[in-house]
Design an enzyme around this catalytic site. Structure first.
Site, PDB file in Angstrom:
ATOM      1  CB  CYS A 168      -0.921  -0.015   1.222  1.00 39.83           C
ATOM      2  SG  CYS A 168      -1.939   1.454   1.346  1.00 39.83           S
ATOM      3  CB  CYS A 171      -0.759   2.534   4.001  1.00 37.80           C
ATOM      4  SG  CYS A 171      -2.291   1.937   3.319  1.00 37.80           S
ATOM      5  CG  ASP A 172       2.960   1.093   4.454  1.00 38.22           C
ATOM      6  OD1 ASP A 172       2.405   1.583   5.448  1.00 38.22           O
ATOM      7  OD2 ASP A 172       2.820  -0.092   4.110  1.00 38.22           O
TER       8      ASP A 172
END
Ligand code: NAP
Length: 341
Positions: A168, A171-172
């Site tokens: 992701c 997200c990261d």
């Protein structure tokens, strides 16, 4: 639930590192809730939430089970969505998802953040078992469980998951400022992730096993024009290395079979996804692609009163707008079925 709470829930569903490949464990003690619902929806992406909007507006008081961990489905991992009609300038995936969910709640959808652990779909009253030890009853069930990310299944992947191995970018990506990254895959997701990650990374290698992408032309153009992205064609990642965090990939040339090292600080896998069918695989007819089989253009599955929509029935198109449309179909089919009882 208020919009601000929703914003929190939809703000950062970090999927990277979570194992979504198996159904959650069933609780030891269970208790039946005697209420017989009209419609229970399993899965809270664009398909499930659109089904909820339609069912709620039809006064069917839908109960929507959103997973306790990965709420919102694949849109949560997307950055800019440019092709969802109605948003002239585009919209961020998580914001779009949050809007659709808020719309479902506005009409009275009963959203519950529990994992469905088991389904009993035969008969007039279906049983929905959840991770909080409850058994819920419903005349119809709409399945909108979406799909789960594929893994490379190579040495080092599991051990370093969450330590440089991610699924992701949204997200990261932030954690890789000025780092060197790799993205694996040749579809729209991989190209989108590679582009997005150049916001943070100093360099992004895009590793693909063939010599051409399957992604759309517009995504390919953006990648080829992005100076921070270097495409590595005809290559497979065969090992992910690093002591506590990723520092090297072993690549195999798919033409010559030769291996070589590639120093990176992180790897993002975007190699597609598989329909999430584990709750129903032994009860419903499936297609050769392992999606839930539905009749014609309807959402009717092989069992009466059970409907399916979104990516879990779709081996081909996999678009948010299509999932949403298919959610509407499922709610209308459920409504017609209930009227016929
Ligand atoms: P996808 O189109 O199925 O592409 C998966 C890619 O991963 C392919 O290039 C495939 O290679 C590669 N791959 C699969 N297994 C692999 C393995 N074991 N090792 C190495 N590479 C592997 O999946 P997706 O990119 O997630 O897209 C899914 C759907 O969502 C598509 O319909 C796409 O158009 C849509 N989508 C749309 C947008 C958008 O419109 N903005 C954004 C994201 C996704 P091969 O090409 O060799 O098979």
């Amino acid at each position: 639930m208020s919009e601000s709470t929703l914003g929190g829930l939809f703000g950062g569903a970090a999927l990277g590192g979570l194992n979504l490949n198996t159904a959650p464990a069933a609780p030891e003690h269970e208790e039946t809730d005697e209420t017989i619902h009209e419609v229970v929806i399993v899965g809270a992406g664009p398909a499930g939430n659109t089904a909820a909007i339609y069912a709620a507006r039809a006064d069917l008081h839908p109960v929507l089970f959103a997973s306790s961990v990965a709420i919102g489905g694949a849109l949560m991992n997307t950055t800019e969505v440019e092709n969802f009609p109605g948003f002239v300038e585009g919209i961020q995936g998580p914001e779009l998802m949050s809007n659709i969910a808020a719309q479902a709640e506005r009409f009275g959808t009963d959203v519950r953040y529990a994992d469905v652990t088991r389904l009993e779909l035969e008969g007039d009253v279906k049983k929905i078992h959840t991770s909080d030890g409850k058994i819920h009853l419903s005349k119809t069930v709409i399945l909108s469980t979406g799909s789960q990310y594929r893994s490379l299944d190579v040495p080092g992947e599991e051990r370093l998951s969450g330590h440089g191995v991610s699924w992701c970018a949204t997200c990261d990506g932030f954690f890789f400022k000025d780092k060197v990254l790799a993205v694996v895959g040749g579809g729209d997701s991989a190209l989108e992730e590679a582009n997005f990650l150049t916001k943070y990374a100093s360099k992004v290698y895009l590793i693909h096993r063939r010599d051409s992408f399957r992604a759309s032309d517009i995504m390919q153009k953006r990648v080829f024009e992005n100076e921070k992205i270097e495409v590595i064609w005809n290559s497979q990642v065969v090992e992910i290395q690093g002591e506590s965090t990723v520092n090297n990939l072993v690549l195999e040339d798919t033409a010559t079979g030769q291996n070589r090292d590639l120093a990176v600080d992180g790897i993002f896998e975007a190699i597609g996804s598989d329909p999430r069918i584990e709750l129903v695989a032994d009860q419903l007819e499936l297609t050769e692609n392992n999606t839930i089989a539905v009749q014609g253009r309807s959402s009717r599955t092989s069992l009466p009163g059970v409907f399916a929509c979104g990516d879990v029935i779709d081996p081909t198109y996999r678009q948010a707008i299509i999932a949403a449309g298919s959610g509407a179909v499922a709610a209308l089919d459920a409504q017609h079925y209930l009227e016929s009882l």
